[in-house]
Design a protein around this motif. Structure first.
Motif, PDB file in Angstrom:
ATOM      1  N   VAL A 118       7.473   0.440 -87.126  1.00  0.00           N
ATOM      2  CA  VAL A 118       7.766   0.938 -85.896  1.00  0.00           C
ATOM      3  C   VAL A 118       7.444  -0.047 -84.759  1.00  0.00           C
ATOM      4  CG1 VAL A 118       6.702   2.806 -84.613  1.00  0.00           C
ATOM      5  CG2 VAL A 118       6.717   3.134 -87.100  1.00  0.00           C
ATOM      6  N   PHE A 119       8.119   0.101 -83.665  1.00  0.00           N
ATOM      7  CA  PHE A 119       7.930  -0.680 -82.532  1.00  0.00           C
ATOM      8  C   PHE A 119       8.209   0.026 -81.195  1.00  0.00           C
ATOM      9  CE2 PHE A 119       9.478  -3.450 -85.843  1.00  0.00           C
ATOM     10  CZ  PHE A 119       8.995  -4.793 -85.573  1.00  0.00           C
ATOM     11  N   LYS A 120       7.123  -0.297 -80.378  1.00  0.00           N
ATOM     12  CA  LYS A 120       7.015   0.302 -78.867  1.00  0.00           C
ATOM     13  C   LYS A 120       7.667  -0.589 -77.902  1.00  0.00           C
ATOM     14  CE  LYS A 120       3.417   3.590 -79.546  1.00  0.00           C
ATOM     15  NZ  LYS A 120       2.984   4.823 -78.892  1.00  0.00           N
ATOM     16  N   LEU A 121       8.192  -0.056 -77.107  1.00  0.00           N
ATOM     17  CA  LEU A 121       8.864  -0.666 -75.786  1.00  0.00           C
ATOM     18  C   LEU A 121       7.646  -1.047 -74.981  1.00  0.00           C
ATOM     19  CD1 LEU A 121      11.325  -1.397 -74.370  1.00  0.00           C
ATOM     20  CD2 LEU A 121      11.222   0.723 -73.023  1.00  0.00           C
ATOM     21  N   THR A 122       7.673  -2.279 -74.665  1.00  0.00           N
ATOM     22  CA  THR A 122       6.769  -2.749 -73.970  1.00  0.00           C
ATOM     23  C   THR A 122       6.849  -3.415 -72.565  1.00  0.00           C
ATOM     24  OG1 THR A 122       6.610  -5.144 -75.000  1.00  0.00           O
ATOM     25  CG2 THR A 122       5.090  -3.448 -75.907  1.00  0.00           C
ATOM     26  N   ASP A 123       8.342  -3.621 -72.255  1.00  0.00           N
ATOM     27  CA  ASP A 123       8.844  -4.166 -71.276  1.00  0.00           C
ATOM     28  C   ASP A 123      10.424  -3.908 -70.966  1.00  0.00           C
ATOM     29  OD1 ASP A 123       9.626  -5.382 -69.007  1.00  0.00           O
ATOM     30  OD2 ASP A 123       8.896  -7.542 -69.562  1.00  0.00           O
ATOM     31  N   PRO A 124      10.434  -2.912 -70.468  1.00  0.00           N
ATOM     32  CA  PRO A 124      11.911  -2.206 -70.203  1.00  0.00           C
ATOM     33  C   PRO A 124      12.696  -3.194 -69.808  1.00  0.00           C
ATOM     34  CG  PRO A 124      10.478  -0.743 -69.701  1.00  0.00           C
ATOM     35  CD  PRO A 124       9.444  -1.877 -69.673  1.00  0.00           C
ATOM     36  N   GLU A 125      12.565  -4.070 -68.631  1.00  0.00           N
ATOM     37  CA  GLU A 125      13.167  -5.074 -67.982  1.00  0.00           C
ATOM     38  C   GLU A 125      13.792  -6.128 -68.859  1.00  0.00           C
ATOM     39  OE1 GLU A 125      12.015  -6.700 -64.272  1.00  0.00           O
ATOM     40  OE2 GLU A 125      11.192  -4.715 -63.663  1.00  0.00           O
ATOM     41  N   THR A 126      13.146  -6.430 -69.813  1.00  0.00           N
ATOM     42  CA  THR A 126      13.613  -7.822 -70.551  1.00  0.00           C
ATOM     43  C   THR A 126      13.802  -7.114 -72.200  1.00  0.00           C
ATOM     44  OG1 THR A 126      11.259  -7.980 -71.565  1.00  0.00           O
ATOM     45  CG2 THR A 126      12.128  -9.562 -69.610  1.00  0.00           C
TER      46      THR A 126
END
Length: 141
Positions: A118-126
Motif C-alpha cells: 500500500v502506498f499513499k500519495l505524499t506529493d501530488p505535484e511530483t
C-alpha cells in the motif's frame, strides 16, 4: 478495422501506446464475462499512437481510480444506452494497493508475503507515493 460501438460500459482512451495490456491486467478485466476490445497503436493526431480499451459491461464493478496513477493522460468515457454520458480524466488516487511493490528489502512486505503493498500519495505535484509501512518512495510510473 471495425470495432462495434458499445451500448453500456466505458471506454478508456488516450492510453500511452503499449500500456493497454498493463492496464487490462491491473484492472482485472480478464475476470469479466463481457465483450472487451483492446486496440493497440491506434493513430492519434495529438500523440502519434495510442491504445484504447472498450468494455461493454452493464454493471461491472471496476475501480478505475488507479488509472490516474498508471497514466495521467487517459480519458474515461462512460456509455449508457449507446450515448456518452460522462467524460473525465482520473485524478491521482490518494492510496494505491498492490499496483506497485515496495523495493525496500527491510520493509515488512518483503518478509510478510500476505501483506498488501500500500502506498499513499505524499506529493501530488511530483506524483510521489510512499510505502505506508516503511516510508520508502515509490518509483514514478
Amino acid at each position: 478495422m471495425n470495432v462495434d460501438e458499445i451500448k453500456n460500459g466505458f471506454v478508456i482512451d488516450h492510453i500511452k501506446a503499449g500500456k493497454g495490456m498493463e492496464i487490462y491486467r491491473l484492472l482485472g478485466l480478464e475476470q469479466l464475462d463481457c465483450p472487451i476490445a483492446i486496440i493497440k497503436n491506434a493513430p492519434s493526431r495529438r500523440v502519434g499512437k495510442k491504445d484504447i480499451i472498450k468494455v461493454d459491461a452493464t454493471n461491472a464493478e471496476i475501480d478505475l481510480s488507479v488509472l490516474g496513477y498508471i497514466d495521467p493522460d487517459v480519458t474515461v468515457n462512460v456509455i449508457k444506452d449507446g450515448v456518452n454520458v460522462k467524460k473525465y480524466h482520473p485524478e491521482l488516487p490518494l492510496e494505491i494497493a498492490d499496483i506497485i511493490k515496495c523495493k525496500n528489502p527491510r520493509c515488512i512486505t518483503s518478509t510478510e508475503q500476505e501483506l498488501p503493498h500500500v502506498f499513499k500519495l505524499t506529493d501530488p505535484e511530483t506524483r510521489t507515493y510512499r510505502c505506508i509501512y516503511c516510508e520508502s518512495k515509490a518509483k514514478n510510473s
